[in-house]
Design an enzyme around this catalytic site. Structure first.
Site, PDB file in Angstrom:
ATOM      1  N   HIS A   1      -6.090  -7.614  12.777  1.00  0.00           N
ATOM      2  CA  HIS A   1      -4.882  -6.792  12.797  1.00  0.00           C
ATOM      3  C   HIS A   1      -4.528  -6.508  14.249  1.00  0.00           C
ATOM      4  O   HIS A   1      -5.399  -6.152  15.040  1.00  0.00           O
ATOM      5  CB  HIS A   1      -5.156  -5.494  12.031  1.00  0.00           C
ATOM      6  CG  HIS A   1      -3.905  -4.726  11.703  1.00  0.00           C
ATOM      7  ND1 HIS A   1      -2.772  -5.309  11.195  1.00  0.00           N
ATOM      8  CD2 HIS A   1      -3.637  -3.407  11.794  1.00  0.00           C
ATOM      9  CE1 HIS A   1      -1.845  -4.382  10.992  1.00  0.00           C
ATOM     10  NE2 HIS A   1      -2.340  -3.217  11.350  1.00  0.00           N
TER      11      HIS A   1
ATOM     12  N   TYR B   1      16.215  31.114   3.531  1.00  0.00           N
ATOM     13  CA  TYR B   1      15.007  31.840   3.942  1.00  0.00           C
ATOM     14  C   TYR B   1      15.105  32.265   5.402  1.00  0.00           C
ATOM     15  O   TYR B   1      15.625  31.510   6.242  1.00  0.00           O
ATOM     16  CB  TYR B   1      13.774  30.943   3.802  1.00  0.00           C
ATOM     17  CG  TYR B   1      13.256  30.788   2.401  1.00  0.00           C
ATOM     18  CD1 TYR B   1      12.876  31.902   1.636  1.00  0.00           C
ATOM     19  CD2 TYR B   1      13.113  29.524   1.839  1.00  0.00           C
ATOM     20  CE1 TYR B   1      12.378  31.739   0.346  1.00  0.00           C
ATOM     21  CE2 TYR B   1      12.607  29.356   0.563  1.00  0.00           C
ATOM     22  CZ  TYR B   1      12.246  30.468  -0.180  1.00  0.00           C
ATOM     23  OH  TYR B   1      11.757  30.314  -1.430  1.00  0.00           O
TER      24      TYR B   1
ATOM     25  N   CYS C   1      14.176  24.211   1.764  1.00  0.00           N
ATOM     26  CA  CYS C   1      13.277  24.801   0.763  1.00  0.00           C
ATOM     27  C   CYS C   1      12.443  23.693   0.143  1.00  0.00           C
ATOM     28  O   CYS C   1      12.639  22.519   0.417  1.00  0.00           O
ATOM     29  CB  CYS C   1      14.078  25.489  -0.333  1.00  0.00           C
ATOM     30  SG  CYS C   1      15.302  26.641   0.274  1.00  0.00           S
ATOM     31  N   MET C   2      11.524  24.074  -0.751  1.00  0.00           N
ATOM     32  CA  MET C   2      10.687  23.071  -1.398  1.00  0.00           C
ATOM     33  C   MET C   2      11.534  22.159  -2.289  1.00  0.00           C
ATOM     34  O   MET C   2      11.332  20.952  -2.327  1.00  0.00           O
ATOM     35  CB  MET C   2       9.598  23.758  -2.230  1.00  0.00           C
ATOM     36  CG  MET C   2       8.559  22.783  -2.760  1.00  0.00           C
ATOM     37  SD  MET C   2       7.411  23.576  -3.876  1.00  0.00           S
ATOM     38  CE  MET C   2       6.444  24.555  -2.770  1.00  0.00           C
ATOM     39  N   ASP C   3      12.507  22.752  -2.994  1.00  0.00           N
ATOM     40  CA  ASP C   3      13.238  21.978  -3.993  1.00  0.00           C
ATOM     41  C   ASP C   3      14.741  21.924  -3.749  1.00  0.00           C
ATOM     42  O   ASP C   3      15.463  21.292  -4.503  1.00  0.00           O
ATOM     43  CB  ASP C   3      13.008  22.581  -5.389  1.00  0.00           C
ATOM     44  CG  ASP C   3      11.578  23.002  -5.566  1.00  0.00           C
ATOM     45  OD1 ASP C   3      10.704  22.131  -5.422  1.00  0.00           O
ATOM     46  OD2 ASP C   3      11.321  24.195  -5.803  1.00  0.00           O
TER      47      ASP C   3
ATOM     48  N   LYS D   1       0.842  -1.199   0.000  1.00  0.00           N
ATOM     49  CA  LYS D   1       0.000   0.000   0.000  1.00  0.00           C
ATOM     50  C   LYS D   1       0.878   1.251   0.000  1.00  0.00           C
ATOM     51  O   LYS D   1       2.093   1.164   0.266  1.00  0.00           O
ATOM     52  CB  LYS D   1      -0.916  -0.028   1.225  1.00  0.00           C
ATOM     53  CG  LYS D   1      -0.173  -0.049   2.548  1.00  0.00           C
ATOM     54  CD  LYS D   1      -1.130  -0.323   3.704  1.00  0.00           C
ATOM     55  CE  LYS D   1      -0.378  -0.349   5.022  1.00  0.00           C
ATOM     56  NZ  LYS D   1      -1.252  -0.688   6.151  1.00  0.00           N
TER      57      LYS D   1
ATOM     58  N   ARG E   1       1.114 -10.717   6.766  1.00  0.00           N
ATOM     59  CA  ARG E   1       1.039  -9.500   5.948  1.00  0.00           C
ATOM     60  C   ARG E   1       2.096  -8.473   6.338  1.00  0.00           C
ATOM     61  O   ARG E   1       1.769  -7.400   6.814  1.00  0.00           O
ATOM     62  CB  ARG E   1      -0.323  -8.817   6.127  1.00  0.00           C
ATOM     63  CG  ARG E   1      -1.557  -9.635   5.876  1.00  0.00           C
ATOM     64  CD  ARG E   1      -2.801  -8.756   6.061  1.00  0.00           C
ATOM     65  NE  ARG E   1      -2.804  -8.071   7.340  1.00  0.00           N
ATOM     66  CZ  ARG E   1      -3.322  -8.560   8.466  1.00  0.00           C
ATOM     67  NH1 ARG E   1      -3.905  -9.728   8.479  1.00  0.00           N
ATOM     68  NH2 ARG E   1      -3.258  -7.863   9.588  1.00  0.00           N
TER      69      ARG E   1
ATOM     70  N   ARG F   1     -11.172  -0.515  14.590  1.00  0.00           N
ATOM     71  CA  ARG F   1     -11.006   0.318  13.397  1.00  0.00           C
ATOM     72  C   ARG F   1     -11.913  -0.251  12.304  1.00  0.00           C
ATOM     73  O   ARG F   1     -12.900   0.340  11.932  1.00  0.00           O
ATOM     74  CB  ARG F   1      -9.527   0.302  12.972  1.00  0.00           C
ATOM     75  CG  ARG F   1      -9.232   1.155  11.775  1.00  0.00           C
ATOM     76  CD  ARG F   1      -7.729   1.212  11.481  1.00  0.00           C
ATOM     77  NE  ARG F   1      -7.211  -0.057  10.967  1.00  0.00           N
ATOM     78  CZ  ARG F   1      -5.972  -0.204  10.497  1.00  0.00           C
ATOM     79  NH1 ARG F   1      -5.128   0.801  10.483  1.00  0.00           N
ATOM     80  NH2 ARG F   1      -5.571  -1.382  10.046  1.00  0.00           N
TER      81      ARG F   1
HETATM   82  C1  PLP Z   1      -0.520  -1.600   6.871  1.00  0.00           C
HETATM   83  C2  PLP Z   1      -1.059  -2.888   7.280  1.00  0.00           C
HETATM   84  C3  PLP Z   1      -0.209  -4.007   7.361  1.00  0.00           C
HETATM   85  C4  PLP Z   1       1.289  -3.929   7.235  1.00  0.00           C
HETATM   86  O1  PLP Z   1       1.792  -3.372   8.393  1.00  0.00           O
HETATM   87  P1  PLP Z   1       3.351  -3.302   8.734  1.00  0.00           P
HETATM   88  O2  PLP Z   1       3.403  -2.895  10.134  1.00  0.00           O
HETATM   89  O3  PLP Z   1       3.929  -2.291   7.811  1.00  0.00           O
HETATM   90  O4  PLP Z   1       3.901  -4.642   8.493  1.00  0.00           O
HETATM   91  C5  PLP Z   1      -0.797  -5.229   7.622  1.00  0.00           C
HETATM   92  N1  PLP Z   1      -2.129  -5.345   7.806  1.00  0.00           N
HETATM   93  C6  PLP Z   1      -2.963  -4.284   7.773  1.00  0.00           C
HETATM   94  C7  PLP Z   1      -4.410  -4.492   8.010  1.00  0.00           C
HETATM   95  C8  PLP Z   1      -2.456  -3.018   7.515  1.00  0.00           C
HETATM   96  O5  PLP Z   1      -3.275  -1.975   7.496  1.00  0.00           O
END
Ligand code: PLP
Length: 682
Positions: A472, A576, A624-626, A350, A531, A444
């Site tokens: 999670h 700046y 700065c930005m860049d 993600k 995951r 959540r």
């Molecule tokens: C982001 C996320 C992960 C991965 O989490 P890490 O801590 O980066 O390994 C796994 N499961 C869910 C539901 C997440 O939102």
């Protein structure tokens, strides 16, 4: 498991080889009927497939690239005409008359056909596919009468009509009658279920073979490119391919086109060469030897030409992230071996793979054997599918039921966020693949893990294909007794719910719990997946002890260049707000990196540093930005163009992402996901 699910473009290469078969007759030395079935029936799927892929990709971006496509094809055609000019002249002159419909060499008809066909198909598509498809099928039927159904057309008294047509072109297999239908079928991209596609394909193919054999025996066909059942065969074949992969692989697509364009020359070269070296009987007389040698030469030549193609010069990035893909593969292996037997990685990519570039990361992992990916939202999932990622893609976040059709179209697996979400998804009436999220305490997303009534209600919903269930962990980073208690309670709630489901006779499908810290701090869990996100990239969210040491390596480095050097005398301000005042005569290096590239703006005042020529130097003044300023007074030789490292190694020096994040008071995850798309990638 589908180890080599082909991208559409990869099938183009196969199609090009089938066209070589048409022109070399691989089985003609052995079996005449076999050769007929291979080259006059089966291989006839190849060119319609080319049309369908073109139509599919043209329609995918709303025909916006039609102009570019036509220019490109026209140039290719002109080049091919020149390439085959010597053979035409040798054969006794240039066939002016065939330039538009039949092609200036026997196989070159394809290019003008796809050009004319694409323009025609686009115009027809404006009427809506519902009208465009029958109209183009009508054109196809007209063409059929001039092709394999010619004998029947003549018997029906249509001979004079076709004879009239044949004063303009030699075949009806052209851009007028043949190409539009397949371009539009590709554009429609109909996808049936796997089973329907497979059964439909087999039935249609058997019907087409029977049609071909009957026509050959009884109805004196004039040519053999078009069959009544060919569109049905292609419709189901394409649907089957779409269900494997919708991705592009431009390199393979281009090589396939080169193979198509070059193989007649290769035929000439093999004939000439075989005679010269005295291998005529093996390389030419033996039909299989002929086919194989022409194929090998065509593939080799095309690959070589593609490798030597002129490359467009791209601007050298002013600031870039550099990925160590070996480290990524290594981390995937290390994490995989830390999991329970039977538990596989679901790589979390993600937020553009935590700023690393999701497509590149997912492609690398897919080639390395990873078959499941997780993203946060629908658009991230679609982007991966478009890039040719074909395994499971789970969307961890919410997707609006109004977008359910896109979930199905791109074969994405959706998380059920709660009971109302599940109900709304079911009400769309679409058959969707989902995983259930269980809320075991994070509060959540997910169905409350103790609410078995809600679980039962989800399983009772129509249309949803529940293929997995997960939770999670919310307090797994810390190793305190309190945190461990939270985690144990979560695990118990999850396991109880899964056990209850099994006891009720439901199949919970693939289970998964552990993210990165779950792997670091828990013993291997008996699940189908884990995951990990941040750990895959070889870094931790923040400094702190973990239960299991894993040998992970950072994947990302962040670099830019020195663009200018100047010396200011003691007492001079820089940047700046006059935020920096030189305490001594100071050499300042201006570097092409700023908060617009994702560096936190407070980094200089928190003691931010960078590596130049392997040594650490401080940032000064305001970011700065860049751009930003480095004090390089203590280095001997700094020049414009020198590489500056903000994250990563340079010679003996190293700056870790985790330390930069800690300096700024943020998580490594936050630092990385904020990296800007403006950065180049290496
Ligand atoms: C982001 C996320 C992960 C991965 O989490 P890490 O801590 O980066 O390994 C796994 N499961 C869910 C539901 C997440 O939102």
């Amino acid at each position: 498991m589908r180890q080599n699910a082909p991208a559409l473009d990869r099938c183009r290469l196969l199609a090009a080889v089938l066209v070589i078969a048409v022109h070399t007759g691989p089985l003609s030395s052995f079996t005449e009927t076999g050769n007929f079935l291979l080259t006059r029936v089966l291989a006839r799927l190849a060119v319609p497939f080319f049309f369908m892929v073109s139509g599919h990709f043209l329609a995918r971006d709303g025909w916006r690239s039609l102009g570019r496509f036509c220019r490109h094809t026209l140039l290719l055609y002109l080049a091919a005409v020149l390439l085959y000019l010597p053979l035409n002249l040798y054969n006794g002159g240039f066939p002016w008359k065939s330039l538009i419909f039949d092609g200036a060499f026997y196989h070159l008809w394809y290019l003008p056909a796809v050009l004319l066909g694409a323009v025609l198909a686009r115009q027809l598509a404006k009427l809506g596919l519902r009208l465009a498809l029958p109209l183009s099928f009508g054109l196809y039927l007209v063409g059929l009468g001039g092709d394999s159904w010619y004998g029947l057309a003549v018997e029906a008294g249509l001979g004079p009509v076709y004879d009239g047509l044949f004063t303009v072109f030699a075949y009806t297999r052209n851009g007028l009658f043949f190409a539009p239908l397949f371009l539009l079928l590709g554009a429609a991209g109909r996808q049936f279920s796997r089973r329907v596609s497979l059964v439909g394909f087999v039935i249609a193919l058997v019907a087409m073979v029977a049609e071909a054999l009957l026509l050959r025996r009884f109805a004196s066909p004039r040519h053999d490119s078009m069959y009544l059942f060919l569109p049905a065969v292609m419709l189901f074949a394409f649907s089957l391919l779409l269900s494997c992969n919708r991705g592009r692989d431009r390199a393979v697509g281009r090589v396939a086109m080169l193979v198509y364009l070059l193989h007649p020359w290769c035929i000439v070269l093999i004939r000439g060469g075989a005679r010269a070296v005295g291998l005529w009987s093996i390389l030419v007389e033996n039909s299989l030897g002929f086919f194989l040698s022409v194929t090998a030469l065509s593939l080799g030549l095309s690959a070589a030409i593609y490798a030597l193609r002129p490359r467009r010069q791209r601007p050298d990035a002013r600031a870039w992230r550099e990925l160590d893909l070996n480290a990524l593969r290594h981390n995937a292996d290390v994490l995989q071996s830390a999991l329970a037997p039977g538990c596989r990685l679901m790589a979390v990519v993600k937020a553009d793979a935590y700023g690393h570039g999701a497509v590149r990361v997912a492609r690398t992992l897919q080639r390395h054997g990873v078959r499941a990916f997780a993203v946060a939202c629908l658009s991230e999932g679609i982007a991966l599918r478009k890039a040719g990622i074909w395994g499971t893609i789970l969307i961890l976040g919410y997707t609006a039921p109004a977008d359910a059709a896109l979930l199905r179209r791109w074969r994405l697996t959706q998380t059920v966020a709660d009971l109302p979400h599940g109900q709304a998804l079911a009400e769309t009436g679409l058959s969707l693949r989902v995983h259930l999220a269980l809320d075991t305490g994070m509060h959540r997303l997910g169905l409350p893990a103790e609410d078995y009534g809600a679980l039962e209600a989800v399983y009772a919903l129509p249309h949803l294909k529940i293929c997995g269930i997960f939770t999670h962990l919310y307090d797994c980073e810390a190793l305190t007794a309190e945190a461990t208690g939270h985690t144990l309670r979560q695990l118990t709630l999850f396991q109880d719910a899964v056990a209850w489901l099994r006891a009720q006779g439901y199949d919970p499908g693939r289970t998964h719990i552990q993210a990165s810290y779950g792997i670091w701090n828990l013993p291997p869990q008996p699940c189908a997946y884990a995951r990990p996100g941040i750990a895959l990239y070889g870094v931790a969210s923040q400094e702190g002890p973990v239960q299991r040491q894993l040998d992970l390596r950072p994947v990302l480095s962040l670099r830019a260049r020195v663009v200018s050097i100047r010396t200011v005398s003691a007492g001079t301000h820089a940047g700046y707000g006059a935020a920096f005042t030189a305490q001594r005569d100071t050499v300042l290096a201006t570097v092409s990196m700023g908060y617009g590239d994702g560096l936190p703006r407070n980094l200089p005042e928190r003691g931010g540093q960078a590596l130049v020529r392997g040594q650490k130097v401080p940032m000064v003044g305001r970011l700065c930005m860049d751009q930003l300023l480095l004090d390089v007074t203590d280095l001997d030789q700094v020049r414009a163009g020198d590489v500056v490292t903000f994250i990563g190694r340079d010679g003996p020096g190293e700056i870790r992402a985790m330390d930069v994040a800690a300096q700024c008071g943020i998580l490594t995850n936050e630092l990385l996901t904020r990296l800007s798309p403006r950065l180049g990638s290496r």
